[in-house]
Scaffold this motif. Structure first.
Motif, PDB file in Angstrom:
ATOM      1  N   ALA A 100       0.836  -1.204   0.000  1.00  0.00           N
ATOM      2  CA  ALA A 100       0.000   0.000   0.000  1.00  0.00           C
ATOM      3  C   ALA A 100       0.865   1.246   0.000  1.00  0.00           C
ATOM      4  O   ALA A 100       0.604   2.209  -0.714  1.00  0.00           O
ATOM      5  CB  ALA A 100      -0.908   0.002   1.222  1.00  0.00           C
ATOM      6  N   LYS A 101       1.934   1.198   0.783  1.00  0.00           N
ATOM      7  CA  LYS A 101       2.800   2.367   0.863  1.00  0.00           C
ATOM      8  C   LYS A 101       3.445   2.649  -0.485  1.00  0.00           C
ATOM      9  O   LYS A 101       3.591   3.804  -0.900  1.00  0.00           O
ATOM     10  CB  LYS A 101       3.846   2.167   1.946  1.00  0.00           C
ATOM     11  N   SER A 102       3.826   1.584  -1.171  1.00  0.00           N
ATOM     12  CA  SER A 102       4.444   1.855  -2.476  1.00  0.00           C
ATOM     13  C   SER A 102       3.422   2.370  -3.485  1.00  0.00           C
ATOM     14  O   SER A 102       3.743   3.236  -4.292  1.00  0.00           O
ATOM     15  CB  SER A 102       5.167   0.628  -3.028  1.00  0.00           C
ATOM     16  N   TYR A 103       2.194   1.860  -3.399  1.00  0.00           N
ATOM     17  CA  TYR A 103       1.158   2.456  -4.246  1.00  0.00           C
ATOM     18  C   TYR A 103       0.995   3.926  -3.931  1.00  0.00           C
ATOM     19  O   TYR A 103       0.898   4.776  -4.807  1.00  0.00           O
ATOM     20  CB  TYR A 103      -0.185   1.765  -4.006  1.00  0.00           C
ATOM     21  N   PHE A 104       0.968   4.194  -2.643  1.00  0.00           N
ATOM     22  CA  PHE A 104       0.784   5.573  -2.193  1.00  0.00           C
ATOM     23  C   PHE A 104       1.895   6.448  -2.748  1.00  0.00           C
ATOM     24  O   PHE A 104       1.659   7.541  -3.260  1.00  0.00           O
ATOM     25  CB  PHE A 104       0.786   5.606  -0.662  1.00  0.00           C
ATOM     26  N   ASP A 105       3.127   5.922  -2.653  1.00  0.00           N
ATOM     27  CA  ASP A 105       4.262   6.706  -3.133  1.00  0.00           C
ATOM     28  C   ASP A 105       4.155   6.974  -4.619  1.00  0.00           C
ATOM     29  O   ASP A 105       4.693   7.953  -5.120  1.00  0.00           O
ATOM     30  CB  ASP A 105       5.570   5.978  -2.811  1.00  0.00           C
ATOM     31  N   CYS A 106       3.493   6.071  -5.329  1.00  0.00           N
ATOM     32  CA  CYS A 106       3.285   6.283  -6.763  1.00  0.00           C
ATOM     33  C   CYS A 106       2.006   7.065  -7.035  1.00  0.00           C
ATOM     34  O   CYS A 106       1.530   7.127  -8.158  1.00  0.00           O
ATOM     35  CB  CYS A 106       3.215   4.958  -7.508  1.00  0.00           C
ATOM     36  N   ARG A 107       1.425   7.598  -5.994  1.00  0.00           N
ATOM     37  CA  ARG A 107       0.218   8.420  -6.073  1.00  0.00           C
ATOM     38  C   ARG A 107      -1.004   7.660  -6.568  1.00  0.00           C
ATOM     39  O   ARG A 107      -1.901   8.235  -7.154  1.00  0.00           O
ATOM     40  CB  ARG A 107       0.441   9.640  -6.967  1.00  0.00           C
TER      41      ARG A 107
END
Lengths: 580, 914
Positions: A100-107
């Motif tokens: 989820a965090k990496s998705y978040f980082d990719c906006r």
């Protein structure tokens, strides 16, 4: 006592926690403060010293209290650290969290929140809600453009707010919410227009976790008056000092704010943030020279900084430093041209060059990027005034005032624009408003006095009162004294006129000025004293006049002749003093 | 409506328009047949066509009906095939499951349009002419849809979902509503509850999936629960709320209830600039008409919503200003006024701005000044207002805006004439004005006259009919109140004919009323499509008397009738207001000149014809006049009953005059019944009302002391009464209150008469008569003549002949127009004259005396004026005694006794009104 070391440790942990929760701007802010702490001499690394030495020498030149070189006994903070660092509820993040965090980082916010849909840990819940909130915000921005009608934006709203509010309030009721959740809850409440509840939630958040600067800034934006600020029940922590500094600044309590920053500089002596904030406060106090140096210093340390640079450009504008301004504009433009600040700087540059149409274009761009950019509205108003497009200027100023009703510059601009249109009585209301927010500025009082003095209104008594206020506020340009004298002269009150002419003369002498005002004052005083039979003093003024050439000299000569005549003629009636 | 532009793309596709398109498809299917499937007759087909025509005409309206309302209307139009129509409509909507369906739908729509060269069409095919109204509508819809971006299509799609869902939840209730009334009510009651529950659960669902525009729905449950509360009370009440709701949801009528619940949902759709401006104009009218009785917070909340929806719509600020103005919030009003003009530069939505005149550069800030001046005036800062208006004069001269100048001058004269009463000192001390400078040497009255003339001249040349009319009215008022005096010529040679001229008053009023006929010429530029188009739809429904609306109570009918007429001739509210004002002014002038029937007639005309469109304060004034008339001519009982009715209607109005009226009536009543303590108390209360914290009302103050003097007179404290009257006369003189002077003089004469000093009274009476003559106050003059005659008689019975002559001269006026009291007094006095005339013999001519006495006693009993009634009966008894009719004598004597005892203990029947 809070030692620098403990501060440092606290911040280090906080940065990790904040960026773990994708609260990036808070992490960024914390990071800036971390390197702003003066290093202990024991663990200097070569790179550190180089970094810090560059600035400190310059800083030392201008810092008023040499707290760095002369360590005081009370360096640090007297309050004990009220809040221990919270323990992470899960030491190792779950796999889903990492995804989820990496998705978040990719906006990809919706994706991130979807991944965390069944996670029950506080951290996951926060990230899911936060991602949802940001997704809603993003959609809102898009909709605002899509739905824009002829009458402005439509009712674009963040559609996640309702569900978020419901979920977060339920969590809060059960107590299953951490300080980050409280922060988000505060933000949501604020968006929904529930200011008091939002404040309560944010206060709770910062009391339990003070290192989240985003929460502090949200809280600060909700403190619209000093009463509200004082009513907040905040735990003592060094972060509170930062908060108070910025809150005081917003409430135009500049000296209090400066005091806070000076206090904080003991620990965070290399913080760019504090330096910029200090510069801002000094700017409001119109200490332009000092501000310019501070900004130069700041840029040397942090050459790619865009934040607050619009303020620097204002200073350069005020000092009419074309070259420096163009250099700054160029540099900022290369860094990031689509920042409102950059556009504003370019606008300032063109304005200084007298190319008002271009300036307006750049201010417009800045406003396109941030519709609530206060200074751009005001500056655009100034440009329109220059272009003699008064109604556009009025519109721009009015928008500034509606963004922030405390902006005295915009109120003043409104008054000026209406005065230009020959509506002095209407303008008075605006001047009054502006003075209400800045009662100690002589320029505003003088502007108001001029309004009263205008031939349409011709309310001289009121004008006199305003000029008196201007004098009491320390009129630097010396208009008020001269005008006061002239007004009294016009109204036939020669005693008062003489008093003010004398004062004006003293001022000009002190500043080493000369000019028509001087002649006027001298001539009036000489004639006035002569008619009052104070020949000796009159003679002094006349002789001063003799130093200058022109019609005044002739006038002085004739006055002197008259004095002699009177002096010799008058005693001629008196036998005792008859010389022969 | 000038000054705003129809922007491109102002026609937006909305779900309602799609409904209309669906119906159009039914009306004109592209298939070949003379009569399409569901229709059983040509007339049925045509009826749908007419209905569609009205729908398309009203599509520029601000409120679009919800699907539910549309279905209701269809039910009335479609008769037996209504079920089929609604089914088709809902099915068509439910078949729109993806944005692509919308695309296909509009492609199909193309098919029902004929090609522009119409030769190719076959005879039996129904094809829409692309240039007809319906065809244009379809073309506009198609065009608007084609202009939409994909995002736009998505938004349309979601709003269709909401549109259908709303209707779906409530559609059940109407399925069986065509039976008899009893079952209808029962069903409705059940269904309403169900509907509300549905609605509420719907809300929850909506919030849960959070796909709708939720914040706008959050308000509905409260409103609806209020409705349920109403439903559960009684059946009767329930039917009323039901009607109300039906009315409210029926269509746009600018009542506050619609604002409350319709706008909530309507904000779903984007409106065009033009529609919103029209709507706002209606709202502004509503604020003015209803005054502060309209709840300001509800307007505020809807303005807030509107502002959120359309931040660039600056007229909202102006409406907010109006709203705050009417709720007496000075600071907010000022703030909003300034904001409005800062944003729009006075160019948005003002009908006195002509679009042709270029105003982009300077804006219209003089209008801002004009409004600001009027605002200051309203809030009671006349000096400030004058400064601002002076600046407005200067600026409008500078920008050569003659229209604004004319309005400003009118406002200024209005200000001066109102203020002139209160202060005679020069108010234009510090400021300098080109217009008023020439007049600075003149009195306030003369300045008013000059300003009015000037404004009238400009308005006339600029053809500002409404301003001309209201200026004429102001002029009439001026003529009514002020003595005509040659301007600018003073000195011994100037004529000394001091007189007001009723002819010129009449002329001015008539000129003012010409507006109505003039208006037809101007109306073409003034139509407000926004409101008129909705009227179209309303009118269309009228002929088909629907069962649903037949429950409408009779009391509303009259007003709707006038509304109907109103719309037929399409007179805007402002015009009918001015004409109404002219009737009120007529009534007032007749009142002054002393013709009671004419005054009453004019007031009645006003109350019936203009009551709906007038502002609440004007309507209240009309009621006051009527009630006063009742009290004077019909006695107190009727008057108090009327006061009760008026109180219910107007007590919410700010600065209500009803209380004042009540005090006046109570005072009169107490005086007549001899209850002096009560009278004194009322008098004191009136005095308290005269000088409140807001300011001193000069006229009221004068009236209060006049009444005090009368009370003292009734208490037989002559010297005190005379003192009060004297000081009152001085006040009147100081503030130039001419008409009041006449009545004070009359009162002084009365005091001297009562105190037995007839010689002293004579000059006062004569002075009063001469005052009345110069102001043409005929009725007052008649009563002064009566007093004069009484004074003559008081000098001795040898003057009875002269007194009788005087009385007979005034008799026509008194009997024709006088109130009960005056008439009775005249009758009694006549009898007194005869009786004291030595040449008159009672025994031979008793009927002359008895007739008048009987008349007098009847009228006095209605008034409960015990003192005079006792006198009348006493005289009667005496006459009967002389004539020898003992029975009648005894009767009169007992009545006399009754009135005397009533007079002596007034507390016996303390009026319940106090």
């Amino acid at each position: 006592m809070v030692s620098k070391e403990s501060c440092r440790n606290e911040i280090r942990a906080a940065i990790r926690q904040l960026s773990d929760r994708c609260l990036y701007s808070a992490a960024k802010w914390a990071g800036e403060q971390l390197v702003g702490i003066e290093q202990d001499s024991s663990n200097f690394t070569p790179s550190n010293t180089r970094f810090q030495r560059g600035s400190s020498s310059i800083r030392r030149r201008f810092s008023t209290n040499e707290s760095i070189s002369t360590p005081q006994p009370s360096v640090g903070f007297s309050q004990p650290p009220a809040t221990p660092l919270p323990q992470e509820d899960e030491v190792i993040d779950g796999d889903l969290y990492l995804l989820a965090k990496s998705y978040f980082d990719c906006r990809e916010y919706r994706r991130a929140s979807h991944v965390l849909r069944d996670q029950m840990s506080k951290k996951s819940v926060f990230l899911r809600c936060y991602a949802l909130y940001l997704a809603g915000e993003k959609r809102k921005e898009e909709e605002m453009v899509e739905l824009e009608g002829p009458l402005g934006k439509s009712d674009a709203i963040n559609r996640e707010l309702v569900s978020l509010e419901r979920e977060l309030s339920a969590l809060k009721r059960t107590g299953a919410i951490d300080s980050f959740g409280l922060y988000l809850y505060g933000v949501v409440l604020k968006e929904k227009g529930n200011a008091s509840l939002a404040r309560a939630s944010l206060v709770e958040s910062v009391n339990s976790y003070p290192w989240n600067w985003s929460a502090w800034s949200e809280l600060q934006s909700l403190c619209t008056s000093i009463e509200i600020l004082n009513s907040l029940n905040l735990n003592n922590h060094w972060m509170k000092e930062f908060f108070l500094g910025s809150a005081y600044q917003e409430l135009r309590m500049h000296s209090e704010s400066l005091a806070k920053y000076e206090y904080l500089q003991d620990i965070f002596s290399f913080s760019n943030y504090i330096q910029a904030q200090t510069a801002k406060a000094q700017y409001s106090l119109r200490e332009f020279d000092q501000v310019e140096i501070m900004f130069e210093d700041l840029l040397r340390n942090d050459p790619y900084r865009v934040e607050d640079m619009d303020l620097y450009s204002n200073v350069l504008y005020a000092k009419e430093a074309c070259a420096a301004l163009s250099y700054l504009a160029h540099k900022v433009f290369l860094t990031d041209k689509y920042r409102p600040e950059s556009c504003c700087i370019v606008g300032n540059y063109y304005s200084l060059k007298g190319q008002h149409e271009k300036a307006v274009m750049y201010f417009r761009r800045a406003l396109k990027l941030n519709k609530k950019y206060l200074s751009a509205w005001t500056l655009m108003g100034h440009e329109y005034v220059e272009m003699k497009n008064t109604s556009a200027a009025i519109d721009a100023y009015r928008r500034a005032v509606d963004v922030n009703p405390c902006d005295y510059r915009a109120w003043y601009g409104l008054g000026q624009a209406y005065e230009m249109m020959g509506m002095p009585f209407y303008a008075l209301h605006y001047f009054r408003k502006s003075i209400f927010f800045l009662p100690n500025d002589s320029r505003l009082w003088i502007a108001m006095a001029k309004c009263y003095q205008s031939e349409q209104l011709h309310m001289l008594e009121e004008a006199i009162k305003c000029y008196k206020r201007a004098v009491n506020c320390g009129d630097t340009e010396g208009i008020a004294l001269n005008q006061l004298a002239k007004l009294h002269q016009k109204l036939g009150r020669n005693e008062e006129a003489a008093f003010y002419f004398e004062k004006d003369l003293e001022r000009m002498d002190a500043e080493g000025l000369e000019g028509p005002n001087m002649f006027e004052a001298l001539v009036f005083l000489a004639t006035h004293l002569k008619t009052n039979k104070k020949f000796d003093e009159a003679e002094v003024y006349c002789t001063r006049l003799l130093d200058y050439s022109g019609p005044e000299k002739e006038k002085a000569k004739s006055l002197l002749r008259g004095i002699r005549m009177a002096q010799t003629g008058f005693p001629s009636m008196d036998m005792e003093h008859f010389p022969l | 409506m000038a000054g705003l532009t129809r922007t491109a793309g102002a026609f937006a596709v909305t779900p309602h328009k799609i409904s209309v398109c669906i119906l159009l498809q039914l009306y004109a299917p592209s298939a070949q047949m003379s009569l399409p499937f569901p229709f059983s007759s040509i007339s049925q087909h045509n009826r749908l066509g007419l209905y569609l025509l009205s729908l398309t005409k009203s599509c520029d309206d601000i409120f679009e009906p919800k699907l539910e309302d549309l279905i209701n209307q269809l039910r009335e139009v479609g008769e037996d095939m209504d079920a089929w129509l609604t089914d088709h409509l809902t099915n068509r909507f439910s078949s729109l499951t993806s944005p692509d369906d919308l695309l296909n739908f509009f492609n199909d729509m193309r098919g029902i349009l004929g090609s522009l060269d119409s030769g190719a069409a076959q005879d039996d095919q129904i094809i829409l002419d692309p240039n007809s109204n319906l065809g244009m509508f379809v073309r506009r819809c198609i065009l608007a849809f084609n202009l939409l971006s994909f995002e736009g299509v998505c938004h349309l799609f979601t709003s269709i979902e909401v549109y259908c869902r709303e209707a779906h939840s409530s559609s059940a209730q109407y399925d069986e509503s065509n039976d008899n009334l009893e079952s209808l009510i029962q069903h409705d009651q059940m269904d309403m509850e169900k509907y509300i529950m549905d609605k509420a659960t719907e809300e929850v669902e909506l919030q849960k999936n959070a796909s709708g525009r939720v914040p706008f729905h959050l308000h509905t449950p409260e409103a609806l629960f209020k409705v349920t509360e109403g439903l559960l009370v009684t059946r009767k009440e329930k039917s009323r709320t039901n009607t109300k709701k039906a009315e409210a949801t029926q269509l746009a009528c600018a009542s506050s209830s619609t604002v409350d619940d319709t706008l909530v949902d309507e904000s779903l759709f984007l409106r065009t600039n033009y529609q919103i401006q029209g709507f706002l104009m209606e709202q502004a009218d509503a604020i003015e008409t209803h005054g502060s009785s309209l709840s300001s917070s509800s307007i505020e909340s809807f303005l807030q919503k509107l502002q959120n929806l359309a931040p660039e719509l600056h007229r909202v600020h102006f409406l907010r200003y109006l709203n705050k103005l009417h709720s007496d919030d000075y600071f907010a009003a000022l703030e909003n006024l300034l904001r409005y003009f800062d944003y729009s530069a006075g160019t948005e939505g003002f009908d006195l701005v002509l679009p042709s005149t270029g105003c982009s550069m300077y804006g219209r800030y003089e209008i801002a000044l004009l409004c600001l001046g009027m605002m200051h005036f309203r809030f009671g800062h006349p000096n400030l207002a004058l400064e601002v208006l002076t600046e407005a004069v200067r600026v409008s001269q500078q920008h050569s805006n003659d229209t604004c100048l004319a309005y400003t001058l009118a406002a200024m004269s209005n200000l001066l004439s109102e203020m002139g009463i209160a202060s005679t000192t020069s108010v234009l001390g510090s400021s300098y004005s080109p217009v008023t400078s020439t007049a600075s040497l003149l009195s306030v009255q003369q300045r008013v006259y000059i300003l009015l003339k000037e404004s009238l001249r400009r308005a006339d040349t600029l053809k500002l009919r409404r301003l001309v009319a209201s200026n004429h009215l102001a002029m009439a008022k001026f003529e009514l109140m002020h003595v005509q005096r040659p301007l600018l010529s003073f000195g011994p040679k100037a004529s000394v004919r001091h007189k007001t001229c009723p002819v010129s008053v009449c002329k001015e009023i008539r000129l003012g009323a010409h507006l109505l006929s003039d208006f037809s010429a101007e109306s073409s530029t003034m139509t407000i499509d926004g409101s008129l188009s909705s009227v179209w739809l309303k009118d269309l429904q009228k002929p088909w008397g629907q069962p649903v609306f037949s429950q409408e109570s009779g009391s509303r009918k009259s007003s709707t009738f006038f509304q109907f007429c109103d719309h037929l001739v399409s007179i805007p509210g402002s015009v009918s207001q001015i004409i109404g004002a002219s009737y009120l002014l007529r009534a007032t002038s007749w009142e002054l000149y002393g013709s009671a029937p004419m005054a009453r007639m004019n007031t009645l005309v006003y109350a019936t014809l203009f009551g709906d469109s007038s502002s609440s304060s004007d309507a209240e004034l009309a009621y006051l006049k009527l009630i006063q008339h009742l009290a004077l001519y019909k006695g107190y009982k009727d008057a108090f009953a009327a006061v009760k009715i008026a109180e219910e209607k107007f007590l919410t109005v700010s600065k209500s005059k009803i209380l004042l009226l009540k005090l006046q009536l109570l005072h009169e009543h107490a005086l007549h019944r001899g209850n002096l303590k009560l009278a004194q108390r009322m008098c004191n209360e009136l005095g308290g009302l005269a000088s409140t914290t807001i300011g001193v009302d000069m006229e009221l103050k004068v009236e209060a002391s006049l009444r005090e003097a009368r009370t003292l007179l009734a208490a037989k404290q002559y010297s005190q009464a005379a003192n009060v009257a004297h000081s009152l006369f001085c006040t009147c003189h100081k503030f130039n209150l001419q008409i009041e002077k006449a009545s004070v003089l009359l009162l002084l004469a009365e005091i001297h008469k009562k105190s037995g000093n007839a010689v002293l009274g004579l000059p006062y009476a004569l002075a009063s008569i001469s005052f009345c003559q110069s102001f043409n106050l005929d009725l007052l003059k008649a009563s002064a003549t009566l007093t004069l005659a009484e004074l003559w008689l008081g000098l001795g019975s040898n003057h009875a002949k002269r007194a009788l002559d005087l009385l007979h001269g005034a008799f026509p006026m008194i009997l024709g127009h006088g109130g009960l009291e005056l008439r009775a007094r005249a009758y009694i006095f006549e009898a007194n004259c005869y009786l004291s005339d030595p040449s008159f013999s009672v025994s031979t001519d008793s009927d002359t005396v008895l007739d008048s006495l009987r008349q007098a006693s009847e009228e006095l009993q209605a008034l409960e004026y015990h003192e005079l009634a006792a006198e009348a009966f006493y005289l009667m008894a005496m006459v009967y005694d002389k004539v020898g009719q003992l029975e009648e004598r005894e009767e009169a004597a007992t009545l006399f006794k009754m009135h005397i005892t009533a007079l002596e203990n007034p507390q016996d029947e303390e009026p319940n009104m106090a």
